[in-house]
Write a protein that holds these residues in place. Structure first.
Motif, mmCIF file in Angstrom:
data_model
loop_
_atom_site.group_PDB
_atom_site.id
_atom_site.type_symbol
_atom_site.label_atom_id
_atom_site.label_comp_id
_atom_site.label_asym_id
_atom_site.label_seq_id
_atom_site.Cartn_x
_atom_site.Cartn_y
_atom_site.Cartn_z
ATOM 1 N N TYR A 26 -16.369 -14.386 9.957
ATOM 2 C CA TYR A 26 -16.478 -14.351 11.420
ATOM 3 C C TYR A 26 -17.818 -13.731 11.780
ATOM 4 O O TYR A 26 -18.193 -12.697 11.219
ATOM 5 C CB TYR A 26 -15.382 -13.491 12.041
ATOM 6 C CG TYR A 26 -13.967 -13.934 11.791
ATOM 7 C CD1 TYR A 26 -13.377 -14.937 12.560
ATOM 8 C CD2 TYR A 26 -13.188 -13.312 10.814
ATOM 9 C CE1 TYR A 26 -12.068 -15.326 12.352
ATOM 10 C CE2 TYR A 26 -11.870 -13.685 10.602
ATOM 11 C CZ TYR A 26 -11.314 -14.694 11.369
ATOM 12 O OH TYR A 26 -10.009 -15.066 11.149
ATOM 13 N N VAL B 11 -9.024 -12.229 13.780
ATOM 14 C CA VAL B 11 -10.219 -11.583 14.330
ATOM 15 C C VAL B 11 -9.904 -10.786 15.593
ATOM 16 O O VAL B 11 -10.642 -9.862 15.956
ATOM 17 C CB VAL B 11 -11.328 -12.622 14.599
ATOM 18 C CG1 VAL B 11 -11.046 -13.451 15.849
ATOM 19 C CG2 VAL B 11 -12.686 -11.945 14.707
ATOM 20 N N SER C 82 -17.098 -18.903 13.406
ATOM 21 C CA SER C 82 -16.298 -18.630 12.215
ATOM 22 C C SER C 82 -16.442 -19.774 11.224
ATOM 23 O O SER C 82 -16.840 -20.888 11.585
ATOM 24 C CB SER C 82 -14.817 -18.449 12.580
ATOM 25 O OG SER C 82 -14.249 -19.663 13.031
#
Length: 290
Positions: free
Chosen positions: A222, A81, A103
């Motif tokens: 996410y 991410v 997440s």
């Protein structure tokens, strides 16, 4: 960077799929980590802070439907991410200030992967503004057969905020499917090759059916917010809050916008993952895993 047409499609539809953002080497590393995590579920018999288990899970035959907060479980999930390609796309869709909200890794194993009922993420974590989206990282090739995420285009704008509470008045984490039949009919699947990523707005209506194929469909998710979007439920730990910044400096002046809000309170009778919350509802759209 993604082409401007994709940015415009996201603004219009509230969802876009970017093909093959992750390379083969990263996917191979991810699959190795996930295999180890699933094998580790053999040591548990009920949900934990890491594992959310499928119905029918046993230590002899581990069945995991979710790894909770994977960015805290293994560094590879945090690495992805925060990678440059992902940050560049997020900057185009949200802006220069970015914060990771949370997440999860939803795992739809072959033949029994659990469905997720129709809902809006916004119902679970409303903020001071809705410049928030979810990234769906396809860890397997995904098509209509193995339970892709379905998103109804255009449901992210205007006053679209459906009731996610049950008959008992408590938060249920899903929408009565009778209320969204028209939206369901025009929902589109987020499909692609492994390594592709979907980006859907926090208010976009979405859900997914059970995986009835003989192939897995693992989806790493996410939730990312603009750094000046503050959760209406409050910030318990300011240092931890700022540790989730992906880009830009800390912000102490929340940006307020006129967006529809309904708080997820009173809390659900069955708390835990979305699967647990939704399981209390008697009215569903998708066939449930046995």
């Amino acid at each position: 960077m993604i082409p401007e047409e994709m940015v415009e499609a996201y603004r219009r539809d509230g969802v876009v799929v970017v093909p093959e953002v992750l390379g083969a080497d990263t996917l191979q590393r991810l699959r190795g980590v996930i295999a180890e995590l699933v094998a580790g579920a053999a040591t548990v018999t009920e949900h934990t802070d890491v594992y959310d288990l499928e119905p029918g899970h046993t230590p002899e035959t581990p069945r995991v439907r979710r790894i909770k907060t994977p960015h805290k479980v293994h560094p590879i999930f945090d690495e992805i991410v925060r990678s440059q390609p992902v940050i560049e796309i997020l900057t185009q869709l949200i802006g220069p200030g970015l914060r990771l909200h949370g997440s999860k890794l939803n795992m739809k194993s072959a033949q029994y992967g659990s469905p997720v009922e129709w809902h809006q993420d916004w119902a679970f974590y409303p903020h001071t503004n809705d410049d928030i989206l979810a990234i769906g990282v396809l860890l397997d090739d995904c098509d209509l057969e193995n339970g892709p995420m379905l998103v109804a285009p255009g449901t992210h704008s205007g006053d679209s905020m459906w009731n996610h509470h049950g008959e008992d008045g408590c938060f249920a984490g899903l929408i009565d499917p009778d209320l969204v039949q028209d939206e369901i009919k025009r929902a589109v699947p987020c499909m692609g090759k492994a390594g592709s990523m979907s980006f859907h707005h926090v208010r976009a209506l979405h859900g997914s059916a059970m995986n009835t194929s003989n192939r897995p469909r693992n989806l790493l998710l996410y939730e990312v917010a603009a750094s000046d979007a503050w959760p209406l439920a409050g910030v318990k730990d300011f240092d931890e809050f700022n540790s989730r910044l992906l880009a830009g400096p800390p912000v102490i002046a929340p940006r307020m916008t006129d967006v529809p809000v309904r708080m997820p309170l009173p809390p659900p009778k069955r708390q835990g993952s979305i699967y647990e919350t939704q399981s209390a509802s008697k009215k569903t759209y998708f066939t449930r895993a046995a």
